[in-house]
Design an enzyme around this catalytic site. Structure first.
Site, mmCIF file in Angstrom:
data_model
loop_
_atom_site.group_PDB
_atom_site.id
_atom_site.type_symbol
_atom_site.label_atom_id
_atom_site.label_comp_id
_atom_site.label_asym_id
_atom_site.label_seq_id
_atom_site.Cartn_x
_atom_site.Cartn_y
_atom_site.Cartn_z
ATOM 1 N N VAL A 1 0.848 -1.194 0.000
ATOM 2 C CA VAL A 1 0.000 0.000 0.000
ATOM 3 C C VAL A 1 0.886 1.248 0.000
ATOM 4 O O VAL A 1 1.751 1.401 0.840
ATOM 5 C CB VAL A 1 -0.927 0.037 1.232
ATOM 6 C CG1 VAL A 1 -1.782 1.293 1.209
ATOM 7 C CG2 VAL A 1 -1.811 -1.205 1.277
ATOM 8 N N ASP B 1 -7.770 -1.009 -7.860
ATOM 9 C CA ASP B 1 -6.471 -0.998 -7.179
ATOM 10 C C ASP B 1 -6.587 -0.269 -5.838
ATOM 11 O O ASP B 1 -6.104 -0.751 -4.806
ATOM 12 C CB ASP B 1 -5.431 -0.319 -8.068
ATOM 13 C CG ASP B 1 -4.090 -0.143 -7.378
ATOM 14 O OD1 ASP B 1 -3.354 -1.131 -7.261
ATOM 15 O OD2 ASP B 1 -3.790 0.989 -6.951
ATOM 16 N N LYS C 1 -6.171 -1.766 -1.708
ATOM 17 C CA LYS C 1 -5.337 -1.116 -0.700
ATOM 18 C C LYS C 1 -6.173 -0.647 0.489
ATOM 19 O O LYS C 1 -5.754 -0.766 1.646
ATOM 20 C CB LYS C 1 -4.588 0.053 -1.328
ATOM 21 C CG LYS C 1 -3.589 -0.373 -2.398
ATOM 22 C CD LYS C 1 -3.056 0.798 -3.195
ATOM 23 C CE LYS C 1 -2.096 0.354 -4.281
ATOM 24 N NZ LYS C 1 -1.645 1.471 -5.135
ATOM 25 N N GLY D 1 6.677 2.944 -8.187
ATOM 26 C CA GLY D 1 8.033 3.070 -8.732
ATOM 27 C C GLY D 1 8.957 2.065 -8.100
ATOM 28 O O GLY D 1 8.765 1.658 -6.947
#
Length: 441
Positions: free
Chosen positions: A135, A204, A208, A305
């Site tokens: 998360v 998505d 989370k 990332g």
């Protein structure tokens, strides 16, 4: 420092997996000091053995199957970066835990669907199942909820949990672009997948949110209870109106204690432009926690990332190295509550409603009457006439479609939907209404 190194196997060598190895290479001494013993990557598994990942693969034992890696007697801790709620990811984690191996994962879909089962298995075997990277990437929200706030009763948690959506909404607002234009650019830059549905339609974020809700409120994960709505219907007009009214539009995941239970929802939301979360632009994530002792706590940082997510994975590996095993959701599974679901129809709050109505006398009055009948009080009502309609008939009798924007005081979802259904039946609107909820500070 213990002479026995923690032997790590990494399943999945995409952007995150490769970044984990690079971070461990350059920060190995620091990680060892924190964990009390050395950490050594001894095994890897990925789909393509020939791909150049920027380091020598021959340093590690290669496994074609992540499940076989999990079975290896040379591995103490399995890092699962395969992805997906089922299949190889689930089998890998189940195998590792059943063999009393620690697991570190970044897999929110897996935890949202199977978290309770896997938590019970980890507890039974006395091993860690760590998931900080699942998360909000590099934001330490899992550790904050599980370790830093036991003296707080959390009333609400909400956040920007998907960088793709935040990037698109930011570009739409700042440059006046359409959703389709921004999505195309996000795909070109690698911020959105070729099939962006999972991100832009809110799924998505929902995965989370399910994890954060369990940590915040000590409840069993209940992903099926989450109301989900994406951003594909948001237009430049909505963003311009939000700015005029003192708001910004963000896709938020919200979990809140209510009188009827735990409310979990994901949808585009208008937030005050002065709020902390409104300042978060681009691919950045943010989570705000409302609690009785700390009042309001907002964490902001990179939500995705390779390096940011890998940073969270390495932090979990260092924690595993200490040997300190904690309950997955901060509370042993047998003490997690099965929370009552608060249905979306009972949600109460302010609403932005944009109606495309026919430009003729009496339409605004008809809309206001239906709202009043549903016991909905209007804070403001604005009419935005197109330049064409204004030119054709400055007195407002052309019949051409115009935008009528309503801002309500606190109202229930059910009353809003009932009023809009009647307005539609009355023939007052030319296309489906736009409804965006308002989240006050």
């Amino acid at each position: 420092m213990s002479p026995q190194a923690l032997r790590v196997g990494i399943a999945g060598l995409g952007t995150v997996g490769a970044s984990v190895i690079r971070i461990l290479d350059r920060q190995n001494e620091s990680v060892a000091q924190r964990g009390g013993r050395a950490v050594e990557v001894v095994a890897i598994s990925a789909r393509d053995r020939t791909k150049d990942r920027g380091f020598d693969l021959s340093r590690f034992t290669w496994f074609d199957s992540p499940v076989e890696l999990a079975r290896s007697t040379d591995v103490d801790c399995v890092v699962e970066l395969v992805g997906g709620a089922d299949g190889a990811a689930l089998e890998t984690v189940r195998t590792a835990l059943s063999l009393s191996k620690h697991v570190v994962t970044a897999n929110k879909a897996l935890l949202a669907k199977h978290g309770l089962e896997l938590a019970k298995l980890a507890e039974e075997k006395g091993v860690s199942l760590a998931f900080e990277a699942s998360v909000a990437g590099g934001i330490p929200i899992i550790k904050t909820l599980r370790e830093a706030l036991p003296g707080n009763r959390i009333s609400r948690l909400y956040g920007i949990l998907n960088g793709t959506c935040n990037y698109i909404l930011s570009r739409m607002e700042l440059e006046g672009l359409t959703f389709a234009e921004c999505l195309k650019d996000a795909q070109r830059l690698g911020y959105a997948e070729a099939d962006p549905t999972f991100d832009v339609e809110g799924f998505d974020t929902a995965h989370k949110l399910a994890i954060l809700t369990s940590l915040a409120f000590g409840t069993e994960i209940d992903a099926d209870a989450i109301y989900v709505e994406g951003i594909s219907s948001i237009t430049p007009l909505d963003l311009a109106m939000a700015k005029e009214l003192g708001f910004r539009i963000k896709l938020l995941g919200v979990a809140e204690r209510t009188k009827t239970g735990i409310e979990q929802r994901v949808h585009p939301t208008m937030v005050p432009r002065t709020s902390s979360i409104a300042q978060v632009m681009g691919v950045t994530n943010a989570v705000t926690i409302d609690a009785d002792a700390v009042r309001e706590l907002t964490l902001i940082g990179p939500g995705a990332g390779g390096d940011a997510t890998a940073s969270a994975v390495v932090a979990d590996i260092a924690d595993v190295a200490t040997g300190n095993v904690q309950p997955l959701f901060g509370t042993p599974t047998d003490r997690l509550e099965k929370a009552a679901r608060a249905p979306m129809q009972r949600h109460e709050g302010g609403y932005y409603v944009r109606l495309t109505v026919h430009d003729r006398p009496g339409v605004a009055a008809g809309v206001a009457t239906r709202m009043a009948e549903a016991d909905i009080s209007l804070e403001s009502i604005l009419q935005k006439r197109s330049e064409i309609a204004a030119t054709q008939d400055p007195h407002g009798r052309s019949g051409a479609p115009v935008s009528l924007v309503l801002i309500t005081y606190a109202a229930s979802e059910a009353s809003i939907r009932s009023a809009l259904e009647k307005i539609s039946r009355d023939g007052l609107i030319a296309e489906p209404p736009q409804v965006i909820r308002i989240e006050r500070e």
